[in-house]
Design an enzyme around this catalytic site. Structure first.
Site, PDB file in Angstrom:
ATOM      1  N   LEU A   1      -6.043  18.826  -7.932  1.00 58.43           N
ATOM      2  CA  LEU A   1      -5.917  17.859  -8.850  1.00 58.43           C
ATOM      3  C   LEU A   1      -6.941  16.365  -8.745  1.00 58.43           C
ATOM      4  O   LEU A   1      -7.327  15.193  -9.101  1.00 58.43           O
ATOM      5  CB  LEU A   1      -5.699  17.507  -9.715  1.00 58.43           C
ATOM      6  CG  LEU A   1      -4.932  18.464 -10.197  1.00 58.43           C
ATOM      7  CD1 LEU A   1      -3.839  18.110 -12.000  1.00 58.43           C
ATOM      8  CD2 LEU A   1      -6.115  19.068 -11.607  1.00 58.43           C
TER       9      LEU A   1
ATOM     10  N   LYS B   1     -10.623  28.640 -11.665  1.00 53.33           N
ATOM     11  CA  LYS B   1     -11.627  27.927 -11.041  1.00 53.33           C
ATOM     12  C   LYS B   1     -12.502  28.262 -12.180  1.00 53.33           C
ATOM     13  O   LYS B   1     -13.906  27.158 -11.723  1.00 53.33           O
ATOM     14  CB  LYS B   1     -11.887  27.520  -9.478  1.00 53.33           C
ATOM     15  CG  LYS B   1     -11.001  26.531  -9.189  1.00 53.33           C
ATOM     16  CD  LYS B   1     -10.251  26.969  -7.639  1.00 53.33           C
ATOM     17  CE  LYS B   1      -9.357  26.030  -7.190  1.00 53.33           C
ATOM     18  NZ  LYS B   1      -9.972  25.378  -5.796  1.00 53.33           N
TER      19      LYS B   1
ATOM     20  N   CYS C   1     -29.040  31.674  11.643  1.00 51.18           N
ATOM     21  CA  CYS C   1     -28.506  32.132  10.461  1.00 51.18           C
ATOM     22  C   CYS C   1     -26.762  32.018  11.054  1.00 51.18           C
ATOM     23  O   CYS C   1     -27.030  31.361  12.281  1.00 51.18           O
ATOM     24  CB  CYS C   1     -28.534  34.012  10.561  1.00 51.18           C
ATOM     25  SG  CYS C   1     -27.158  34.475  11.816  1.00 51.18           S
TER      26      CYS C   1
ATOM     27  N   CYS D   1     -13.084  25.729   8.052  1.00 52.76           N
ATOM     28  CA  CYS D   1     -13.542  25.670   6.831  1.00 52.76           C
ATOM     29  C   CYS D   1     -15.039  24.496   7.371  1.00 52.76           C
ATOM     30  O   CYS D   1     -16.014  25.092   7.594  1.00 52.76           O
ATOM     31  CB  CYS D   1     -13.161  24.069   6.371  1.00 52.76           C
ATOM     32  SG  CYS D   1     -12.241  25.372   5.267  1.00 52.76           S
TER      33      CYS D   1
HETATM   34 ZN   LIG Z   1     -28.597  35.230  13.433  1.00 52.76          ZN
END
Ligand SMILES: [Zn+2]
Length: 409
Positions: free
Chosen positions: A63, A78, A162, A178
């Site tokens: 919160l 969520k 990528c 993260c």
């Molecule tokens: Zn790649």
């Protein structure tokens, strides 16, 4: 749909630009801190269809930043609550929620969306989305935050790197990771780099209660810091870097969520007259450090050996007498990305399955099958595979697939 609502932004990109935005369908995975910011931005900008995927339920500790959630919704999903609240912000938007893992989302939805966004706190879902983005040719916008640090990466399949090209997400046990600092700017960035190096060298995570581990980490972090003229590495910083729980503040979430959606708008307007007129430029990787209030855009290079977006077959040379299990370990190292649950298939038959060792294995695996696979693990390769056989390596946790060609030394 009334366009008056969008008047102030139509003044920038015109009705044509706004139409493009209204006709765009988004798949957003993650409705946490940055996810809420992204949903708000997408909804108010007028993105026509938004599919929100998140398996988590709302906790009190959310919160402080996840502004769609109030005390009365603690315990609810969520994705469901975020979608309900977003409908109030802009009733013209078609919003859908999926209270489950992205790995369970149907292929039809993955195909129908134009862009993917990952606002996730774990690697396996990220890599799943990366794989699907490349497979289905959908641009992917990835982001992450950890305290004051954050990043946004724009993946345009086969054109820009990528997520696997960069080797940033290689450590299986660091599934909570993260974000990532390519150029360290703070002592903590160096400590995190030391943690990763430790993992690569020792093949285990450092223990914050083990003095020897801390000493090694201090040395590694200081070496790294020296290269970038960073000072202030101490035991406390090292211990901070080993905490599993991610720190999160709304200010970083908000900056990262805004940068990401800004990139998305530019992608949607790309190749149009308005994009040229406004001289819009799409970035590759943006890194933000809130401690010094600095941001950098970093051009990244595609990896021509990337097993996800560049090559369609991974070649591996091995001794034919090694046991099958050792081949799996070698493959993990060679592919150099997170492979959580490897599965090997030869001519439509499974020859290796990591999942049989898990307690929560689904009951579909019979005792005979379990025994057959267990026996194969210790057999030498020459009994199972012929020279130049092709096999398929699948990761049951991320959905990634790699074609493997075996060569004997
Ligand atoms: Zn790649």
């Amino acid at each position: 749909m009334s366009q008056e609502r969008y008047d102030r932004q139509v003044r920038i990109w015109g009705t044509e630009g706004q139409k493009k935005i209204n006709n765009t369908k988004i798949l957003l995975v993650g409705a946490g801190g940055t996810g809420c910011e992204i949903i708000k931005n997408l909804t108010l900008l007028g993105f026509g269809e938004i599919h929100v995927v998140d398996l988590d339920i709302i906790e009190i500790s959310n919160l402080n930043r996840q502004f769609f959630f109030y005390d009365d919704v603690v315990g609810k999903y969520k994705a469901e609550v975020a979608v309900e609240k977003a409908r109030i912000l802009n009733p013209n938007i078609k919003l859908f929620n999926y209270n489950e893992k992205v790995q369970n989302i149907s292929q039809d939805i993955l195909i129908s969306c134009d862009y993917y966004i990952s606002a996730l706190d774990n690697i396996s879902a990220r890599l799943f989305l990366n794989q699907k983005a490349i497979e289905l040719d959908k641009p992917l916008l990835d982001c992450g935050t950890e305290g004051f640090l954050g990043h946004v990466q724009v993946v345009i399949p086969k054109k820009t790197p990528c997520l696997v090209c960069q080797d940033l997400w290689v450590h299986p046990e660091m599934n909570f990771k993260c974000t990532y600092a390519i150029y360290p700017r703070t002592p903590l960035d160096c400590a995190l780099e030391a943690r990763d190096k430790f993992y690569i060298e020792k093949n285990r995570l450092p223990d914050s209660d083990n003095e020897d581990d801390i000493k090694i980490l201090l040395k590694l972090a200081r070496e790294h810091a020296e290269k970038f003229n960073i000072i202030g590495i101490d035991t406390e910083i090292i211990k901070d870097s080993l905490k599993g729980t991610v720190e999160s503040i709304i200010t970083t979430n908000s900056i990262i969520g805004s940068v990401l959606v800004n990139e998305l708008v530019k992608l949607v307007l790309h190749n149009s007259e308005i994009s040229e007129k406004l001289e819009l430029q799409i970035i590759n990787f943006f890194q933000f450090q809130g401690k010094t209030e600095t941001g950098w855009t970093i051009p990244l290079k595609r990896n021509k050996n990337c097993p996800v977006c560049s090559i369609d077959q991974v070649k591996i040379s091995v001794d034919k007498e090694i046991p099958l299990i050792q081949l799996v370990q070698k493959l993990n190292r060679q592919i150099n990305t997170f492979i959580g649950l490897p599965l090997l298939i030869k001519n439509n038959t499974i020859i290796f399955r990591e999942k049989i060792h898990l307690n929560d294995i689904d009951s579909k695996i019979t005792k005979d099958e379990y025994k057959r696979l267990l026996d194969l693990e210790t057999k030498s390769l020459s009994d199972i595979l012929k020279e130049s056989d092709s096999i398929l390596l699948k990761d049951e946790s991320t959905g990634m697939k790699f074609k493997i060609k075996i060569q004997y030394n």
